[in-house]
Each structure stands twice: as structure tokens, then as C-alpha cells.
Design an enzyme around this catalytic site. Structure first.
Site, mmCIF file in Angstrom:
data_model
loop_
_atom_site.group_PDB
_atom_site.id
_atom_site.type_symbol
_atom_site.label_atom_id
_atom_site.label_comp_id
_atom_site.label_asym_id
_atom_site.label_seq_id
_atom_site.Cartn_x
_atom_site.Cartn_y
_atom_site.Cartn_z
ATOM 1 N N LYS A 80 0.872 -1.117 -0.098
ATOM 2 C CA LYS A 80 0.198 -0.049 0.107
ATOM 3 C C LYS A 80 0.963 1.325 -0.163
ATOM 4 O O LYS A 80 1.885 1.378 0.507
ATOM 5 C CB LYS A 80 -0.961 0.142 1.210
ATOM 6 C CG LYS A 80 -1.906 1.091 1.214
ATOM 7 C CD LYS A 80 -2.997 0.766 2.654
ATOM 8 C CE LYS A 80 -3.939 1.642 2.569
ATOM 9 N NZ LYS A 80 -4.939 1.697 3.937
ATOM 10 N N SER A 155 -9.777 1.486 2.759
ATOM 11 C CA SER A 155 -8.993 2.403 1.958
ATOM 12 C C SER A 155 -7.840 1.655 1.220
ATOM 13 O O SER A 155 -7.312 1.960 0.129
ATOM 14 C CB SER A 155 -8.050 3.467 2.647
ATOM 15 O OG SER A 155 -7.565 2.812 3.570
ATOM 16 N N SER A 179 -10.037 -0.518 7.004
ATOM 17 C CA SER A 179 -9.205 -0.561 5.396
ATOM 18 C C SER A 179 -8.576 -1.598 5.083
ATOM 19 O O SER A 179 -8.323 -1.802 3.857
ATOM 20 C CB SER A 179 -8.489 0.419 5.522
ATOM 21 O OG SER A 179 -9.095 1.804 5.530
HETATM 22 N N1 GLN Z 1 -13.318 3.606 6.104
HETATM 23 C C1 GLN Z 1 -12.503 4.048 7.332
HETATM 24 C C2 GLN Z 1 -12.360 5.606 7.250
HETATM 25 O O1 GLN Z 1 -12.664 6.374 6.306
HETATM 26 C C3 GLN Z 1 -11.421 3.274 7.692
HETATM 27 C C4 GLN Z 1 -10.089 3.835 7.212
HETATM 28 C C5 GLN Z 1 -9.017 2.986 7.433
HETATM 29 O O2 GLN Z 1 -9.085 1.849 8.102
HETATM 30 N N2 GLN Z 1 -7.859 3.460 7.111
HETATM 31 O O3 GLN Z 1 -11.983 5.961 8.198
#
Ligand code: GLN
Length: 471
Positions: A80, A155, A179
């Protein structure tokens, strides 16, 4: 016959040792798959040139050490774009860091290099890991390989798509509120969020420092375990990493007591639902389902969307146009800050900075931030109590299968996506998402949470799920 890039870590490692193909051939198979498919998927922001020395070294090590070489030796991984690899750009899919080159390896990358793993490239994500669809990337979205009109989740959408489409053998993601697990569910792969502190955050571009963990996205539970074992451990560069045995050790039972929280809609357990079908098979195999009450969980999203923006706004304050990345110049120093941050940050990032700054401001910190912290401890205590009578807690990973692009334009509807995943980050407990269903349709995920440092229970239940599904 599977192509080399379609194999799991275990399969590819075995084939490398049997000389069915070479490290070079495995690398080339991944690159060929990326060339063939990534034009439409856009899982990668950048594909690296082959590191000939690393490839040759991995090949030589497998030949010299055979079975005692690490399983990850010679295995091509995707990483990532918020995890630093020395000398490579790490942009967190933001214009702010579009040209930022890492000056050191993240601890996880250093460990993987030591194991002989190879890095194919950096994968797309929501900007600074804020989002659940990868639509917030400053460089365009990633498509879901299981259905191109669908988001891959986020994400870590690029990593999940790369694993699902066999563009790599396995990948790393990061998880602050889901994410790793939600994109794993949407793309039909396994995704693990380790116990907070199990894996070093050194070299991870910080989002919410009390929530973030790096973890694996993989084609099997066994692969997730292998990758997790390779990256975990106490690290002098991250004082929040925990030593082995900080929490009581749990042994993997033959039959699991599986907690079903009261907030899971019971219609999901009907026999025509993927979760219901799995529950039935698990009970047929001798595991038991136990109702658990977790009343504070109804506030989990509210707690998360106070604490996460608060920490994000603090972490992103360093991106001021002076020290790193995007640097716009105005007439005054204040202009420099404002212009750089306006140019560098996308809409969602700005929204969270504003939210976070608000909940931390002197007039509101007690009403929001401190309340959220108190509720967070309550939530953790409730989960710890629940684990006195169950081994793992089961929920769906997300509300539905992957949604269509543009479907969740309203930020609140996107935040709701995180309903089942944020709790593990707030409590610090490990959690895994495993693919179920599928069969021509879009995959969905089952989500298990375990007590602190009991990743072994997650791998154990993962095996039980595999067995129940006839794998
Ligand atoms: N979807 C969650 C957010 O928008 C989780 C993001 C993440 O785990 N980095 O914060």
C-alpha cells in the site's frame, strides 16, 4: 494448472523449492498479469523495475537453504502506498506527497526484505487512508476485479484488488477503521487487522496513531498467518509495539464458542443468507453460537468518527508546505501554509481535518473528544467481558457486497460502511475478514474478532470456516 502468479505463498514457495519455476519466472508472471489487467483495474500507482540483485539473491538462498529458507523468500508482494520503501515514492495517494520519496524502510518492509520477499509496486488507496471505496484517491479509483462497475472497498482497495486479480501473490495494507478487512470482503480475499501494537507502525504514514495497524491481504488464511508472522514483533522504533505474552495466551479449541452480538440483524442468520449458511455449517461441525450483549457498540461509529479525525488532524499538521511534499508559495508564511494545504489535500481529507480540529478545540474537547475516549474504554471493557464466555465474535464484515461507483456520495453513508469494523481498532483487538458466498455473485465477508494477541484464534476459526465451506 495454476499460473505462478495465481498461487498462494505456500504453493509458490513449494514450487520454487521444487524448481517448477524460478524466482525470476514468478516475478515475470506477476508483471505480465499486471500488464494484462492493471490498465483497467488501476490497482497499482507504480510498478517497480525488477531488482535484479534481490531476485538473484532470493534464488540463491532458496537453492542454498532449501526448506529452511523463509517461505516468503522470492515471493512478489504489493505494498500500500502509505508504507515506506527506501528510495521509492510514498504518496498515500495524495497530491500533497505525490513526489515524496521515502528515505528509509518501514520496519515491516525491512523485515520482509530480510526474509527475501520482493516488491512489485505500490498500490492505490483512498487519500491518506480516509475512505471505504478507493474513490478518494487523488490519482483515480481502482476497480473491483470481481465486478468492474463496483468499488474494491477501501482504503486498501489497490492491495485487495491486486491480490484478488492475481497481480501479486499477497499484499500489505493498513487498517485504521476497517481498511484491510472491508476491501478484503469486497474483493473476496482474506484480510487481517492485527492486535494494536503487534506490528510496528514505524514507516507507516500515520492516520490515527492509536488505531492504525499494518496487516496482510492474502489468498488464504495460511498466507495471512505467514505474512503476519513475518512482520510482527516488538520494535525499538515504535514504542507502542507490544512484547510477546503481554496478554494471556489462548489455546485454539477444537470447537469454538462463537459470539453473535445483539447488534447483528438476525435476518442475516437466516439459512438463505451467506452468514446464515455459514453459521449452520459451523454448528453442524460442532461449534456453538452464543448470544452476546454489547450495548456500547451502538456508539462505536460515533466514537470512531471523533477520535480518528482528531488524530488525523494532528498527524496531518506536519504537512505544512515547508517540510515535506507540496510546497506552494504566497506572499506570507500563512499564505504558504494555506496554499500548500489547499492544493495538496482532497475534499475528504479537508473534511476530516476540520472535524478533528473542531472536536479538539478548547470549547468542545470535553463534549466530544474526552467523552469519546471515555466511551472507548467502556467499549473495550465490554468486549473483554464478552470474551470471558466466547472465543471469537462473528459479524458480517460490511453491510452488503461491493457497491457501485458513485453510490455513496454522501460522506455519512460512506462512514456507515465501517459499522462492523471500527470496534476492533477502538478496542485494539485483532480481527479478520474471510470470503464467503461468491459462487458467481459478488463475494461478501465474514468478520471475526478475538481477544488481544489471540491472532491464533482467528487463524483457527479461519481454518474451521475453510472446512465448513468444503475447502
Ligand atoms: N473507512 C474508514 C475511514 O474512512 C477506515 C479507514 C482506514 O481503516 N484507514 O476512516
Amino acid at each position: 494448472m495454476k499460473k505462478p502468479n495465481e498461487m498462494t505463498i505456500v504453493e509458490a514457495a513449494r514450487a520454487l523449492r521444487a524448481r517448477s519455476f524460478s524466482v525470476r519466472e514468478l516475478w515475470d508472471a506477476c508483471i505480465e498479469a499486471i500488464r494484462a489487467r492493471d490498465g483497467e483495474l488501476h490497482a497499482f500507482l507504480e510498478v517497480f523495475d525488477a531488482d535484479e540483485r534481490a531476485i538473484a539473491a532470493a534464488q540463491a538462498r532458496i537453492e542454498a537453504e532449501g526448506d529452511s529458507a523463509p517461505l516468503l523468500c522470492g515471493i512478489p508482494l504489493a505494498v500500500k502506498d502509505n508504507i515506506l520503501i527506501e528510495g521509492k515514492v510514498a504518496s498515500a495517494a495524495s497530491r500533497m506527497l505525490a513526489n515524496y520519496r521515502a528515505t528509509y524502510d518501514a520496519t515491516v518492509v525491512r523485515k520482509l526484505k530480510e526474509a527475501g520477499a520482493l516488491f512489485l509496486g505500490r498500490t492505490n488507496m483512498d487519500e491518506f487512508a480516509m475512505g471505504s471505496s478507493t474513490e478518494h484517491s487523488a490519482f483515480g479509483p481502482t476497480k473491483n476485479p470481481r465486478g468492474l462497475s463496483r468499488v474494491p472497498g477501501g482504503s486498501s482497495g489497490g492491495s485487495a484488488a491486486a491480490v484478488a486479480a492475481d497481480l501479486c501473490v499477497a499484499a500489505l495494507g493498513s487498517d485504521t477503521g476497517g481498511s484491510i478487512r472491508q476491501p478484503a470482503a469486497y474483493c473476496g480475499v482474506a484480510g487481517l487487522k492485527p492486535t494494536y501494537g503487534a506490528v510496528s507502525r514505524s514507516g507507516l504514514i500515520a492516520l490515527g496513531s492509536s488505531l492504525d495497524q499494518i496487516g496482510p491481504l492474502a489468498k488464504s488464511v495460511e498466507d495471512a498467518r505467514i505474512l503476519h508472522d513475518a512482520i510482527r514483533g516488538k520494535d525499538p522504533l515504535d514504542s507502542t509495539t507490544i512484547p510477546d505474552g503481554l496478554y494471556p495466551q489462548r489455546t485454539v479449541p477444537n470447537t469454538f464458542r462463537i459470539g453473535i452480538p445483539d447488534f447483528v440483524n438476525r435476518t442475516l442468520l437466516h439459512s438463505d443468507q451467506p452468514l446464515g449458511m455459514l453459521a449452520k455449517k459451523l454448528t453442524d461441525d460442532g461449534h456453538t453460537l452464543v448470544d452476546v450483549a454489547l450495548p456500547t457498540n451502538q456508539y462505536a461509529l460515533a466514537i470512531y468518527y471523533i477520535i480518528m479525525p482528531a488524530e488525523a488532524s494532528t498527524n496531518l499538521a506536519r504537512l505544512d508546505g515547508i517540510r515535506y511534499g507540496c510546497a506552494a508559495r504566497g506572499k506570507t508564511l500563512l499564505d504558504d501554509y494555506v496554499l500548500s494545504r489547499t492544493e495538496g489535500f482532497g475534499e475528504e481529507v479537508r473534511r476530516r481535518i476540520l472535524l478533528g480540529t473542531f472536536v479538539l478545540s478548547s470549547g468542545y474537547i470535553d463534549a466530544y473528544y474526552h467523552k469519546a475516549q471515555a466511551a472507548r474504554s467502556l467499549l473495550r471493557t465490554e468486549y473483554e467481558k464478552a470474551f470471558e464466555k466466547v472465543d471469537v465474535i462473528m459479524t458480517p464484515t460490511a453491510l452488503s457486497a461491493a457497491f457501485a461507483f458513485g453510490e455513496k456520495k454522501d460522506p455519512l453513508s460512506m462512514y456507515l460502511e465501517d459499522l462492523f469494523t471500527v470496534t476492533a481498532n477502538l478496542t485494539g483487538m485483532p480481527a479478520i475478514s474471510l470470503p464467503i458466498g461468491g459462487g458467481g455473485q459478488l463475494p461478501v465477508g465474514v468478520h471475526f474478532t478475538a481477544p488481544h494477541q489471540a491472532e491464533n484464534l482467528l487463524f483457527g476459526i479461519g481454518e474451521a470456516v475453510g472446512k465448513a465451506q468444503g475447502a
